[in-house]
Scaffold this motif. Sequence first.
Motif, mmCIF file in Angstrom:
data_model
loop_
_atom_site.group_PDB
_atom_site.id
_atom_site.type_symbol
_atom_site.label_atom_id
_atom_site.label_comp_id
_atom_site.label_asym_id
_atom_site.label_seq_id
_atom_site.Cartn_x
_atom_site.Cartn_y
_atom_site.Cartn_z
ATOM 1 N N LEU A 91 0.860 -1.196 -0.139
ATOM 2 C CA LEU A 91 -0.082 -0.023 -0.102
ATOM 3 C C LEU A 91 0.980 1.258 -0.096
ATOM 4 O O LEU A 91 0.356 2.112 -0.455
ATOM 5 N N LEU A 92 1.963 1.048 0.784
ATOM 6 C CA LEU A 92 2.856 2.138 0.777
ATOM 7 C C LEU A 92 3.589 2.423 -0.485
ATOM 8 O O LEU A 92 3.431 3.601 -1.062
ATOM 9 N N ALA A 93 3.781 1.517 -1.291
ATOM 10 C CA ALA A 93 4.531 1.642 -2.606
ATOM 11 C C ALA A 93 3.166 2.168 -3.504
ATOM 12 O O ALA A 93 3.771 2.844 -4.518
ATOM 13 N N VAL A 112 3.990 5.632 -5.672
ATOM 14 C CA VAL A 112 3.839 5.753 -7.166
ATOM 15 C C VAL A 112 3.043 6.675 -7.905
ATOM 16 O O VAL A 112 3.075 7.543 -8.573
ATOM 17 N N GLU A 113 1.916 6.658 -7.121
ATOM 18 C CA GLU A 113 0.658 7.799 -7.415
ATOM 19 C C GLU A 113 1.153 9.165 -7.106
ATOM 20 O O GLU A 113 0.716 10.042 -7.857
ATOM 21 N N ALA A 114 2.237 9.256 -5.998
ATOM 22 C CA ALA A 114 2.532 10.427 -5.762
ATOM 23 C C ALA A 114 3.812 11.125 -6.499
ATOM 24 O O ALA A 114 4.039 12.122 -6.526
ATOM 25 N N GLY A 115 4.178 10.142 -7.087
ATOM 26 C CA GLY A 115 5.217 10.584 -8.382
ATOM 27 C C GLY A 115 6.669 10.083 -7.701
ATOM 28 O O GLY A 115 7.602 10.829 -8.359
ATOM 29 N N LEU A 116 6.801 9.429 -6.633
ATOM 30 C CA LEU A 116 8.327 9.173 -6.162
ATOM 31 C C LEU A 116 8.467 7.895 -6.834
ATOM 32 O O LEU A 116 8.183 6.901 -7.255
ATOM 33 N N PHE A 175 12.439 10.905 9.280
ATOM 34 C CA PHE A 175 11.035 11.158 8.349
ATOM 35 C C PHE A 175 10.078 12.162 9.016
ATOM 36 O O PHE A 175 9.267 12.625 8.182
ATOM 37 N N GLU A 176 10.239 12.641 10.405
ATOM 38 C CA GLU A 176 9.219 13.527 10.754
ATOM 39 C C GLU A 176 9.326 15.013 10.001
ATOM 40 O O GLU A 176 8.440 15.641 9.728
ATOM 41 N N THR A 177 10.738 15.203 9.878
ATOM 42 C CA THR A 177 11.119 16.630 9.423
ATOM 43 C C THR A 177 11.499 16.777 8.078
ATOM 44 O O THR A 177 11.672 17.853 7.226
ATOM 45 N N GLU A 178 11.959 15.697 7.302
ATOM 46 C CA GLU A 178 12.516 15.482 6.083
ATOM 47 C C GLU A 178 11.683 14.997 5.104
ATOM 48 O O GLU A 178 11.025 13.743 5.427
ATOM 49 N N GLY A 234 6.715 18.902 -8.375
ATOM 50 C CA GLY A 234 7.821 19.443 -7.447
ATOM 51 C C GLY A 234 7.246 19.708 -5.938
ATOM 52 O O GLY A 234 8.052 20.100 -5.081
ATOM 53 N N LYS A 235 6.157 18.909 -5.600
ATOM 54 C CA LYS A 235 5.678 18.819 -4.237
ATOM 55 C C LYS A 235 6.644 17.895 -3.375
ATOM 56 O O LYS A 235 6.954 16.611 -3.758
ATOM 57 N N SER A 236 7.038 18.284 -2.234
ATOM 58 C CA SER A 236 7.569 17.176 -1.323
ATOM 59 C C SER A 236 6.804 16.328 -0.620
ATOM 60 O O SER A 236 5.543 16.771 -0.070
ATOM 61 N N ILE A 237 7.119 15.446 -0.692
ATOM 62 C CA ILE A 237 6.274 14.101 -0.082
ATOM 63 C C ILE A 237 6.995 13.440 1.072
ATOM 64 O O ILE A 237 8.062 13.091 1.031
ATOM 65 N N TYR A 238 6.392 13.792 2.141
ATOM 66 C CA TYR A 238 6.851 13.003 3.585
ATOM 67 C C TYR A 238 6.309 11.639 3.729
ATOM 68 O O TYR A 238 5.236 11.376 3.210
ATOM 69 N N LEU A 239 6.993 10.849 4.564
ATOM 70 C CA LEU A 239 6.248 9.651 4.730
ATOM 71 C C LEU A 239 5.136 9.446 5.370
ATOM 72 O O LEU A 239 4.015 8.612 5.007
ATOM 73 N N ARG A 240 4.716 10.484 6.218
ATOM 74 C CA ARG A 240 3.316 10.680 6.737
ATOM 75 C C ARG A 240 2.357 10.582 5.850
ATOM 76 O O ARG A 240 1.120 10.376 5.918
ATOM 77 N N ASP A 241 2.645 11.172 4.482
ATOM 78 C CA ASP A 241 1.586 11.324 3.337
ATOM 79 C C ASP A 241 1.447 9.940 2.719
ATOM 80 O O ASP A 241 0.260 10.043 2.176
ATOM 81 N N ILE A 242 2.149 9.022 2.712
ATOM 82 C CA ILE A 242 2.145 7.708 2.012
ATOM 83 C C ILE A 242 1.881 6.884 2.851
ATOM 84 O O ILE A 242 1.749 5.362 2.376
#
Length: 949
Positions: free
Chosen positions: A512-514, A518-522, A631-634, A642-650
């Motif tokens: 699910l994380l993958a 992928v849907e977020a563009g990572l 993971f909390e801050t980076e 060009g959007k920054s994606i954090y671990l909490r987002d996915i």
Amino acid sequence: MLFFFPSAFFVLISITLPTLDVLPYSIRVLFESSIRNCDGFLVKETDAMNILDWKTKQNNVEVPFCPARVVLQDFTGIPAMVDFAAMREAVRNAGGDPVKVNPACPTDLTVDHSLQIDFSKCAIQNTPNPGGGESQKPTAKLSPLKIQPRKLPCRGQTGCKGPCSAGDSSRNSGQFSAQIENTPILCPFHLQPVPEPETVLKNQEMEFGRNRERLQFFKWSSKVFKNISIIPPETGMAHQVNLEYLSRVVFEVKDFLYPDSVVGTDSHTTMVNGLGILGWGVGGIETEAVMLGMPVTLTLPEVVGCELTGTASPLATSIDIVLSITKHLRQADVAGKFVEFFGSGVSQLSVADRTTIANMCPEYGAILSFFPVDNVTLKHLKHTGFDKAKLEVMEAYLKAVKLFRNYESSSREPEYSQVLQISLSSIIPYVSGPKRSQDRVAVNNMKSDFQACLNEKTGVKGFQIAVEKQNDIVPVQYEGNEYKLSHGCIVIAAVISCTNNCNPSVMLAAGLLAKKAVEAGLVVKPYIRTSLSPGSGMVTHYLSSSGVLPYLSKLGFEVVGYGCSTCVGNTAPLPEAIRNAIKQGDIIACGVLSGTKNFEGRLCDCVRANYLASPPLVVAYAIAGTVRIDFETEPLGTGFNGKSIYLRDIWPTRKELHTVEEECVISSMFKELKEKMEKGNKRWNSLEAPESALFPWDLKSTYIRCPSFFDKLAKEPVSPQAIENAHVLLYLGDSVTTDHISPAGSIARSSAAAKYLTNKGLTPREFNSYGARRGNDAVMTRGTFANIKLLNKFIGKPAPKTIHFPSGQTLDVFEAAELYQKEGIPVIILAGKKYGLGSSRDWAAKGPFLLGVKAVLAESYEKVHKSQLIGIGIAPLQFLPGENPNTLGLTGREQFSILFPPELSPGMTLDIKTSTGKVFSVIALFENDVEITLYKYGGSLNFVAQRFL
């Protein structure tokens, strides 16, 4: 006090209601059973009142419990069924009707302990069809995920044929189907890796050939005995089948409802408590007694309430939660107690989590860990195929008898012996490394911990990198692009469904994380060696059926095969350019894997730091490309626009995971198991077996023999006979365990059992094990006290030997006992403290009985074993407090005469006279009238057999 609702169930009302409300749910099950089974003898009214008064009577009284059913596996099941076959023979010989001899309690026997690994396979298989076999019909899609057919970016690997659709899994579906067709159904709560299909078939063929006699006996049993179900080989493990197929939660017999409960001979029986079914493991003799319609007896236990509060960290996986709760319980001293879970946090645990916690009772010593039925349970049962109407009746019944836990209700909580509080908020995810699995690092401290490792001297954690070199960057060209390597960069990322990550939820979390990534563009950098080793075709099946496999593939986590891979260093070599860059810059490169081994250099000689992590964290670190990240801050990276994606987002929520797990994985796997149960298998279906009411014993058989337990079957109880001039067969010390007594493991070539089998024409290769030959009393009797660690004071060193005093010979224990029996001389055993410790084993009592042992005289006993001795007809005698053979001046070489009065009473003292003229008193450890009655009949088997006359 009691009101019987016609054709339905008992409802507890009136004066019992306030008391019932504060009883722990597990104790309420005991109470309901005592009322329903009260007969004035085996279960008395005082027993029910003692249970109702649990708060003051806990730890002080013994209570009987009549479970709803029994679960056996074949090693412990075959002696029980042989005893039933022998009982039919004895009843016929005594003039009774043998057809009436059947288990009184519903019994299920799973043949799952016969399989031996004669053929195995452990290698990576980089083939287009990792499951093996030819493509067959496609598997049905069972995906609650809405997969958009959007074209997804490729990672740019060499040989790439362009973008492909995430929703197109057709190229793999037939392959998954072929794998599933030949793979045994696995437990969805703790999957275990399985061999390749051809290996499975070869092992199954050997299993049927080696155990044909035993299997034919089981087949006969399934035909002639009522109230028993035999689950054939190749179906699944006993605890798996019990959990997934046999569990009813609520029994319905002739429109009468009562709670499901179970005792079993498998240590995993406790798993069913996660479904709200009270159950635990017992010994073979107790199990047979329950099959014969008798209760098991237990000390009314303390109940530790385990309150779960708070909300688990979003990054905490099911494995993190289960292991953390287990750790807390281990530290809380819950040995010998019931544990019952309550609190707002319980609803956050899936049934998979609950059954895993309940299954780990041996880890923390509790008798059982009980999760009362709640809405989570009902939802799970719905997905496993329970009929809707039955679920409605079940819910109404459980609420009526106050066995349903409703967390939305304002009703008061039960009162517990003590309350242990565990905050789920305190459970945080960990990784282990960089060199040893025992070095745990909290994920939120990973960046700082790795920095500390760079500073530390070279050792179990340190790498001793000079401060001025800790931020070095080495540029490298790879496939036409420039990348930068630095300390902490990840070059290996392996998702493995290994023994510590086999719960479906953690593999699904990775998928699910993958999907979200992928849907977020990572993307994952192409030089990182990514791999997915599912451990079995079933893991691939549920990753595919849930729709996440294509997304893992897009990030480079392709299925590489089934077997031990990255953990054992079977990783493909890193690209030459990457290897050179690492060596050139003396870079501390990292590997991240969800396996079990992470020693320095194990994955690759140029990868010096290796971390064990959960599957979703492996994917997350692969995307980040480094372990030097907070993971909390980076952010993990930059996505679309060009959007920054954090671990909490996915990171998938627990609710998302539970939904996919229940609706995709559980329903699919339970459907497979039920189809397999109903269909059977060709070998079992074609196996021939007699259909006569009496088993046709083969005198040449070395697996199945008619035992002699019923040779003195009597219609009426007899007064206990005096034991006159008995010799001591063994003089033992303290803490003699059932392992010392009971036959177990392989059959030593120099043993009495080996001599017997050799005389029957068998070679050592054909001996098999004691477990496989538990249906042959001749083998098992010869294996009793055959443990090489047995310390007999007559011998003075560990050895399965003793002295036959009339002749003065030192012989095997069996040979000496055989001589005593031929001479008509009874024997007893002298022992120290805690005689019979360890696992409850039926042959630890049956074996001594067949050796001719009439009594055991010890300083103290393990309680269960003491009961087993009575159950087989051996008198348990105990020295008076402060006395033992040494204080009484006994050498064990005397002869002993024990006189029994015409009428025994619980706890009475008896006199023993020795051949030297010494007289001393002992306590007869009969605790109640039931035990005295059983002893008078010669044990529980004979007690029940006489009922059929």
